[in-house]
Write an enzyme that holds these catalytic residues in place. Structure first.
Site, mmCIF file in Angstrom:
data_model
loop_
_atom_site.group_PDB
_atom_site.id
_atom_site.type_symbol
_atom_site.label_atom_id
_atom_site.label_comp_id
_atom_site.label_asym_id
_atom_site.label_seq_id
_atom_site.Cartn_x
_atom_site.Cartn_y
_atom_site.Cartn_z
ATOM 1 C CG ASP A 73 84.680 -21.192 102.085
ATOM 2 O OD1 ASP A 73 84.816 -21.731 103.185
ATOM 3 O OD2 ASP A 73 84.077 -21.730 101.146
ATOM 4 C CG ASP B 275 87.958 -24.664 102.594
ATOM 5 O OD1 ASP B 275 87.227 -23.903 101.934
ATOM 6 O OD2 ASP B 275 87.611 -25.798 102.946
ATOM 7 C CD1 TRP C 197 79.014 -24.308 98.435
ATOM 8 C CD2 TRP C 197 78.223 -25.384 100.220
ATOM 9 N NE1 TRP C 197 79.999 -24.328 99.394
ATOM 10 C CE2 TRP C 197 79.549 -24.996 100.494
ATOM 11 C CE3 TRP C 197 77.525 -26.097 101.193
ATOM 12 C CZ2 TRP C 197 80.177 -25.263 101.696
ATOM 13 C CZ3 TRP C 197 78.157 -26.380 102.389
ATOM 14 C CH2 TRP C 197 79.469 -25.973 102.628
ATOM 15 N N GLY D 37 81.304 -27.344 94.298
ATOM 16 C CA GLY D 37 82.419 -27.648 93.403
ATOM 17 C C GLY D 37 83.684 -26.870 93.657
ATOM 18 N N GLY D 38 83.746 -26.123 94.755
ATOM 19 C CA GLY D 38 84.946 -25.345 95.058
ATOM 20 C C GLY D 38 86.185 -26.196 95.298
ATOM 21 C CD GLU D 39 86.092 -27.835 98.554
ATOM 22 O OE1 GLU D 39 84.887 -27.902 98.251
ATOM 23 O OE2 GLU D 39 86.583 -26.862 99.147
#
Lengths: 192, 570
Positions: B342, B340, B279, B209-211
């Site tokens: 990460d 991004d 994730w 859900g990071g987006e």
């Protein structure tokens, strides 16, 4: 070369082939009657700029109705209709349409040059990462495969030009794309 | 011999595993009942704990709790791998991106597909024993394909996270659902693609859900009941940090700290929608009773103006107490990430040399930056980072409205793909991407569950893309060998005691390399992208290597639906 998709608008309506009656025997919500005027009695849109909604993803349809009603997505036709719907109406309509069978519409075959241009654009924008293999969509991401090319082109252009604002990252992905690239991509995806 | 002090001696564990593995002949009658090998209630905590030395089963997504993906059997080895042939092919009913690691318990294989199907198969023949299809809710929100990375097993249960953000427990013998827990709200951008990790009766799971502007977490559920035991927010209420101006490698990130402080004063801490998904599986250290995992990017990915501060604990290695979920330590690679780039690839526990050459318990992480980071496990501190495995250019140029070219592209130098370790060679193996991109920024307010990148990262179609398979000496940080591949690599890698490493490519090639030299020793064309981590197991004295060939949504590699098991030709 101008893409051939512009020719297909009327043709496709005449040549439309439905893939049999919808599997869902459930009766349509009463408020679906008004939808048929544009989206078609049998799921085949009555105009080139009207999208197919039969068999479209439930949650995508629901969010669009919600966004039309809230003014997040602007349409002179859809906004007044959506404003009259309750959330339950929206869910019932989205649910019923999502259960219908996507109509089979005749599409022009994209040229090799259009296909190459579309694949290049897909690589850059990573379209299929969200719309998935075959551009079939899922849940909040709409199915694009088999959609009318003219509607796809209109939509991508509206994202690029920031006249459609209810999916901000689509604005970013489409930004700076040429008319030719978008036309090729619309032709390619619609024929999938 | 350098080994983890908690690692089990191979010979002992193989013997233990052999005791648990009941022979197929003894249970032939039960085949007709759908319970091939005994009652399938054989996954004890002892088996899970000793998996690093288990030459029969493959019990964890990344092989064992240390996540070394080092398989101890050596029947398939450098001298005979050229005779590796398909033993069977199983076709699932879902042709879409496959990222699953097959799990094998006493001759029964559990595999998952996109959209949360689970199959139990006879690992010797590929015959289907049962098929479970999750009753997916109408709302799912995920960015990069409807992926699932596999199940976890414990006792008589099989556990899976779902795209609609649930955790389900199935009966391992029948595939019937035993319980379901709602992990989070999919309408707000939460989804599950990772395989859970089970340890001491706890099922551990994070979130995607990071987006989408979520607030990330890791949760522990009771394996018997599905009851929530503890939850750790990966984004603390004070996410500001220390205003770090340089990344873990010492490079200036060009932050405008004054502007960020002004924004913080105006808008407050942005923790509620700051992202920070987890994730990939945590590594588990049963000796210290800690877990180690990496936390993903802040939301929105490219627009830092709405999230002042270091954005803790995004882009970080984090360690928690296994029993309580309480914070132990962290290390942030990139504060206030706007690229991004990460932390995604699952961490690995292994013994490493510290700065003084002393052996200490270490943690390895393959960063999207293209470096392998080596940490001390006790305090998460950084010991060293490796040479860059992929080109790095223009780091850290800030994204602009017009687009800024910077390498690596946003899919990173190492994506989520798990690495593998050969502890005897002191090498860690990573698969890499070279995918030049332009980074664009465009600020938009939080869109309540819709995709929220704050701009776009776009591949530059005119530039060449490729990949690597890279072996890194984690005690020196030097690259030992590197093999270039035709396409950017995504999926994962397996090392074995047979001196091999296995990994697949988007063009369908599945290859074995010499772990010491990188020489390619074997290849097979699978017909669809091999973009899932391989596994290995032994049944009836025969070792197999298994991998899913289903392509990849994120890189648009050719889709398929095959699980392919290989063994040596007679």
């Amino acid at each position: 070369m101008r893409p051939a998709f512009r020719l297909f608008g009327c043709l496709c309506l005449c040549l439309a082939v439905l893939s049999g009656p919808p599997a869902a025997a459930q009766e349509a919500p009463a408020k679906a009657a008004v939808c048929a005027g544009c989206h078609g009695e049998n799921g085949v849109p009555t105009g080139p700029l009207v999208p197919v909604i039969w068999g479209q993803e439930f949650y995508y349809l629901y969010v669009q109705l919600r966004d039309f009603a809230a003014g997040r997505r602007k349409s002179e036709v859809m906004t007044p209709i959506a404003e009259e719907l309750s959330k339950d109406d929206m869910k019932a309509l989205a649910g019923w349409f999502s259960k219908q069978t996507w109509p089979t519409i005749r599409h022009e075959v994209p040229s090799d040059a259009q296909t190459a241009e579309a694949l290049k654009f897909d690589t850059a924008g990573q379209c299929s990462a969200c719309h998935l293999g075959g551009f079939n969509g899922n849940s909040r991401v709409p199915r694009l495969a088999g959609q009318t090319a003219s509607y796809l082109l209109q939509t991508m252009t509206a994202f690029r030009d920031k006249t459609r604002l209810n999916a901000p990252d689509m604005n970013n992905i489409m930004a700076g794309s040429s008319d030719e690239t978008l036309a090729a991509t619309a032709a390619y995806i619609s024929a999938r | 011999m350098k080994r983890l002090c908690w690692a089990t001696c191979v010979a002992t564990a193989v013997a233990v595993a052999a005791v648990f593995a009941s022979g197929p002949g003894a249970s032939a009658q039960e085949v007709h009942k759908g319970t091939l090998y005994g009652d399938m209630q054989t996954v004890t905590q002892d088996m899970l704990s000793r998996a690093a030395g288990d030459g029969n089963n493959f019990l964890h997504t990344n092989g064992n709790y240390a996540q070394t993906r080092y398989y101890p059997a050596r029947q398939i080895n450098t001298s005979n791998v050229s005779k590796l042939r398909p033993a069977w092919v199983f076709q699932t009913e879902v042709s879409e991106s496959m990222e699953t690691t097959p799990i094998v318990v006493n001759g029964v294989m559990y595999v998952t597909t996109a959209f949360n199907h689970v199959y139990a198969l006879n690992a010797k023949t590929g015959e289907e024993l049962w098929h479970f299809k999750h009753n997916m809710g109408p709302i799912t929100t995920y960015c990069c394909g409807p992926n699932n990375r596999g199940v976890a097993v414990s006792g008589n249960k099989v556990f899976m996270g779902t795209l609609d953000a649930k955790l389900v427990a199935l009966d391992a013998a029948t595939g019937k659902q035993l319980w379901e827990a709602e992990v989070a709200d999919p309408e707000q951008g939460y989804s599950e693609t990772m395989a859970p990790t089970v340890v001491d009766g706890k099922v551990l799971i994070g979130t995607n859900g990071g987006e989408y502007g979520i607030r990330g977490f890791v949760k522990a559920y009771d394996a018997e009941t599905g009851k929530l035991l503890w939850s750790f927010d990966t984004i603390p209420e004070n996410s500001v940090g220390v205003w770090a101006t340089h990344d873990a490698t010492g490079r200036d990130m060009h932050r405008d700290i004054a502007a960020e402080k002004a924004a913080l004063a105006k808008m407050g801490d942005p923790y509620k929608t700051l992202g920070g998904g987890v994730w990939q599986n945590p590594a588990v250290d049963l000796e210290s009773r800690r877990i180690y995992f990496v936390v993903g990017n802040p939301s929105p990915d490219l627009d830092g103006s709405v999230r002042p501060g270091d954005n803790l604990y995004t882009d970080s290695l984090v360690s928690l107490d296994l029993d309580t979920g309480k914070y132990v330590c962290h290390f942030q690679y990139i504060a206030h990430d706007v690229w991004d780039l990460d932390a995604v690839s699952p961490p690995i526990l292994t013994m490493v040399k510290d700065k003084d050459g002393k052996m200490v318990k270490g943690v390895l992480h393959g960063g999207k930056t293209g470096h392998v980071y080596v940490h001390k496990a006790d305090d998460c501190s950084l010991i060293r980072f490796s040479e860059a495995m992929v080109p790095q250019e223009n780091m850290w140029a800030l994204p602009t409205k017009e687009g800024t070219r910077m390498l690596p592209g946003a899919n990173g130098g190492v994506e989520w793909s798990p690495m593998a370790v050969n502890p005897d060679l002191e090498l860690v193996y990573a698969i890499n991407l070279h995918q030049p991109m332009n980074y664009f920024v465009e600020g938009t307010p939080y869109p309540e569950g819709k995709l929220w990148l704050g701009g776009a990262f776009k591949v530059i179609p005119t530039e060449e893309q490729w990949g690597n398979v890279t072996a890194v000496d984690y005690d020196s940080g030097k690259i030992r060998w590197k093999v270039k591949t035709a396409q950017p690599m995504i999926g994962g890698i397996l090392a074995t005691a047979g001196g091999l490493v296995f990994t697949g490519e988007g063009n369908g090639q599945f290859k074995a390399y010499d772990a010491e030299t990188g020489s390619q020793l074997w290849a097979f064309q699978a017909g669809a992208g091999v973009n899932a981590p391989p596994a290995s197991y032994t049944v009836d004295g025969k070792q197999y290597v298994v991998v899913a060939a289903g392509g990849n949504a994120q890189l648009n590699y050719k889709r398929g639906n095959n699980i392919i098991a290989f063994t040596l030709a007679d």
